[in-house]
Structure formats: C-alpha cells, structure tokens
Design an enzyme around this catalytic site. Structure first.
Site, PDB file in Angstrom:
ATOM      1  N   GLY A  39      -9.071   3.377   3.483  1.00  0.00           N
ATOM      2  CA  GLY A  39      -8.120   4.458   3.754  1.00  0.00           C
ATOM      3  C   GLY A  39      -8.299   5.177   5.070  1.00  0.00           C
ATOM      4  N   SER A  40      -8.973   4.548   6.031  1.00  0.00           N
ATOM      5  CA  SER A  40      -9.187   5.269   7.295  1.00  0.00           C
ATOM      6  C   SER A  40      -7.899   5.399   8.101  1.00  0.00           C
ATOM      7  CB  SER A  40     -10.286   4.615   8.120  1.00  0.00           C
ATOM      8  OG  SER A  40      -9.869   3.377   8.630  1.00  0.00           O
ATOM      9  N   LYS A  47       8.161  -8.866 -11.091  1.00  0.00           N
ATOM     10  CA  LYS A  47       9.477  -8.301 -10.790  1.00  0.00           C
ATOM     11  C   LYS A  47       9.527  -6.818 -11.179  1.00  0.00           C
ATOM     12  CE  LYS A  47      14.291  -9.502 -11.297  1.00  0.00           C
ATOM     13  NZ  LYS A  47      15.232 -10.345 -12.026  1.00  0.00           N
ATOM     14  N   LYS A  66      -1.610  -6.776  -0.727  1.00  0.00           N
ATOM     15  CA  LYS A  66      -0.668  -7.601  -1.503  1.00  0.00           C
ATOM     16  C   LYS A  66       0.602  -7.852  -0.695  1.00  0.00           C
ATOM     17  CE  LYS A  66      -3.138  -7.729  -5.210  1.00  0.00           C
ATOM     18  NZ  LYS A  66      -3.670  -8.969  -5.710  1.00  0.00           N
ATOM     19  N   ASN A  71       3.282  -2.415   9.215  1.00  0.00           N
ATOM     20  CA  ASN A  71       1.911  -2.802   8.885  1.00  0.00           C
ATOM     21  C   ASN A  71       1.076  -2.755  10.161  1.00  0.00           C
ATOM     22  OD1 ASN A  71      -0.248  -3.826   7.267  1.00  0.00           O
ATOM     23  ND2 ASN A  71       0.090  -5.845   8.177  1.00  0.00           N
ATOM     24  N   HIS A 108      -2.400  -4.592  11.888  1.00  0.00           N
ATOM     25  CA  HIS A 108      -3.306  -5.735  11.762  1.00  0.00           C
ATOM     26  C   HIS A 108      -4.353  -5.647  12.876  1.00  0.00           C
ATOM     27  CE1 HIS A 108      -4.477  -9.774  10.524  1.00  0.00           C
ATOM     28  NE2 HIS A 108      -4.646 -10.031  11.813  1.00  0.00           N
ATOM     29  N   ASP A 116       1.829 -10.964   8.186  1.00  0.00           N
ATOM     30  CA  ASP A 116       1.610 -10.742   9.623  1.00  0.00           C
ATOM     31  C   ASP A 116       2.621 -11.421  10.542  1.00  0.00           C
ATOM     32  OD1 ASP A 116      -0.713  -9.394   8.786  1.00  0.00           O
ATOM     33  OD2 ASP A 116      -1.886 -11.237   8.875  1.00  0.00           O
ATOM     34  N   GLU A 134      -6.915   1.175  16.149  1.00  0.00           N
ATOM     35  CA  GLU A 134      -5.863   1.150  15.124  1.00  0.00           C
ATOM     36  C   GLU A 134      -5.379   2.564  14.811  1.00  0.00           C
ATOM     37  OE1 GLU A 134      -6.446  -1.103  11.505  1.00  0.00           O
ATOM     38  OE2 GLU A 134      -8.000  -2.265  12.472  1.00  0.00           O
TER      39      GLU A 134
HETATM   40  C1  GRF Z   1      -7.398  -2.226   8.823  1.00  0.00           C
HETATM   41  O1  GRF Z   1      -8.275  -2.944   9.621  1.00  0.00           O
HETATM   42  C2  GRF Z   1      -5.983  -2.739   8.989  1.00  0.00           C
HETATM   43  O2  GRF Z   1      -5.738  -3.280  10.237  1.00  0.00           O
HETATM   44  C3  GRF Z   1      -5.888  -3.819   7.953  1.00  0.00           C
HETATM   45  O3  GRF Z   1      -6.662  -3.356   6.878  1.00  0.00           O
HETATM   46  C4  GRF Z   1      -7.658  -2.445   7.347  1.00  0.00           C
HETATM   47  C5  GRF Z   1      -7.498  -1.198   6.554  1.00  0.00           C
HETATM   48  O4  GRF Z   1      -8.520  -0.249   6.818  1.00  0.00           O
HETATM   49  N1  GRF Z   1      -4.524  -4.121   7.630  1.00  0.00           N
HETATM   50  P1  GRF Z   1      -8.399   1.214   6.232  1.00  0.00           P
HETATM   51  O5  GRF Z   1      -8.272   1.071   4.715  1.00  0.00           O
HETATM   52  O6  GRF Z   1      -7.193   1.855   6.823  1.00  0.00           O
HETATM   53  O7  GRF Z   1      -9.674   1.890   6.616  1.00  0.00           O
END
Ligand code: GRF
Length: 207
Positions: A15-16, A69, A94, A110, A112, A153, A182
């Site tokens: 959850g960062s 569903k 998921k 999203n 990544h 992705d 991120e």
């Molecule tokens: C992050 O590295 C993000 O890029 C990926 O999952 C990780 C989630 O980290 N999709 P956090 O739970 O937000 O700390």
C-alpha cells in the site's frame, strides 16, 4: 474548476502507492477525494491503511464471491456506489473482469515498476521485474503509469519516469529506488489528469 474527482483504489499488498496518493490528497497537492478502497486480500497493508484513514474499505475476492462474474459485478457496484470517477490500481494483483472494464473504460490506471513494454506481462511483478532488468543488463529502468485493458500491462502508456541502474545494484536496491519514483509519478499523473494536461479518452470525466 469543475467537480473534485473521486478516486477508487484497488489494492492487494503493502500500500505504499496508496499512501503516497492519500498523502497528496491530504496536503492539497492533489485536488481529489479518495472515495473507496477495495482489496482482494484481507491481510494487505493497504487495507489496514484505508481503515486507519477512515475510508470505506472492502475485501472482495474469490473467497467472498466465488463466481467471477458476481465478483466483477460487485466491484463495479461498490465503485459506483461511492461515485468513483477514476479507478487507481495500486499494487492490485488480479485481472479486472469485463463488467468493471466496460463500466470504467479508459478511467482505470495502473502503475508498473519498469519502462513498459519492457519487463511487463503475466508473472512480472515484485522482485521478478527488477531481477529481469538486472539480468538483461539494462542501463536504466523506471516506472510506467498506463491505462488498464483486459491484459497485464498492455494498456496505453500515460507517463514514464526513468531511473538509472547502477553497476552494483541488487534487485532490492533497484526496487527501492524505483518505488520512490513510482510514488512521485503516480501523484504527478493524477494531477495532470485533474488539471487537464493529460487527456484521457473519456473527455466528459472532468467537468
Ligand atoms: C508497485 O511496485 C507497483 O508498481 C506494482 O505493485 C507494487 C505495489 O506496491 N504494480 P505498493 O503496494 O503500492 O507498496
């Protein structure tokens, strides 16, 4: 100007990224309202964080809803109940179902931890991404924010930020450096969307 965007989060883990976005909403860097957090994992740090922040928080998974569903429909219903405008995947492990994808088409983001299309796709999450970057001998990696489609992705890239790979890097060191980026990038992209600098294909989202 216009309405304040309501954010719905889907999370699975630590959850960062959620924390970074909630903090930006709190201190006014982001003019957005966190509306709801949904986790497929009862043990996730992200869910605890949401509860600590007194946000509506739900555990929805194949355990609570064995029929995919019905799970898909319930996720959409919860997002709509909380009047979510934009869905933010923050470490959600998921695939989304077709009902949610259709209801929030071009309004699901999203993040990544690599420069997509490199080192993305099924199984490429967590340390596996950074290990692959090191194995490939990349000189740089980074973070990517993209729209979500039905695959892993592959949706349209909205923004990327580069991070150098150092000669003596370990996957863990690289992961930590990318994660900091991120947090900055996700907030910046959301701000760009809110300010209209980043246009999503759905133009009537921000009044
Ligand atoms: C992050 O590295 C993000 O890029 C990926 O999952 C990780 C989630 O980290 N999709 P956090 O739970 O937000 O700390």
């Amino acid at each position: 100007m216009g309405k304040v965007l309501r954010l719905g989060f889907l999370v699975s883990g630590r959850g960062s990224n959620l924390q970074a976005i909630l903090q930006a909403c709190r201190d006014g860097r982001l003019k957005a309202t966190p509306a709801v957090v949904i986790s497929n994992n009862t043990d996730s740090g992200a869910l605890a964080l949401a509860r600590d922040a007194a946000l509506p928080a739900y555990h929805l998974s194949s355990k609570t809803h064995p029929d995919p569903k019905i799970l898909d429909r319930t996720i959409t219903a919860i997002l709509q109940k909380h009047e979510v405008d934009l869905v933010v995947l923050a470490g959600y492990m998921k695939k989304l179902g077709p009902i949610t994808l259709r209801a929030y088409r071009n309004r699901i983001l999203n993040i990544h931890p690599s420069l997509l299309p490199n080192h993305g796709g099924q199984g490429m999450y967590g340390m596996a991404v950074h290990e692959a970057v090191l194995r490939a001998g990349e000189k740089e990696t980074g973070a990517t924010v993209h729209l979500v489609d039905g695959e892993y992705d592959t949706g349209r890239i909205l923004a990327q930020r580069r991070v150098p790979v150092r000669r003596d890097d370990t996957a863990a060191a690289l992961a930590a450096r990318v994660l900091e980026t991120e947090h900055e990038l996700y907030v910046e992209v959301l701000r760009g969307i809110i300010d209209g600098e980043i246009k999503l294909p759905v133009e009537d989202m921000v009044d």
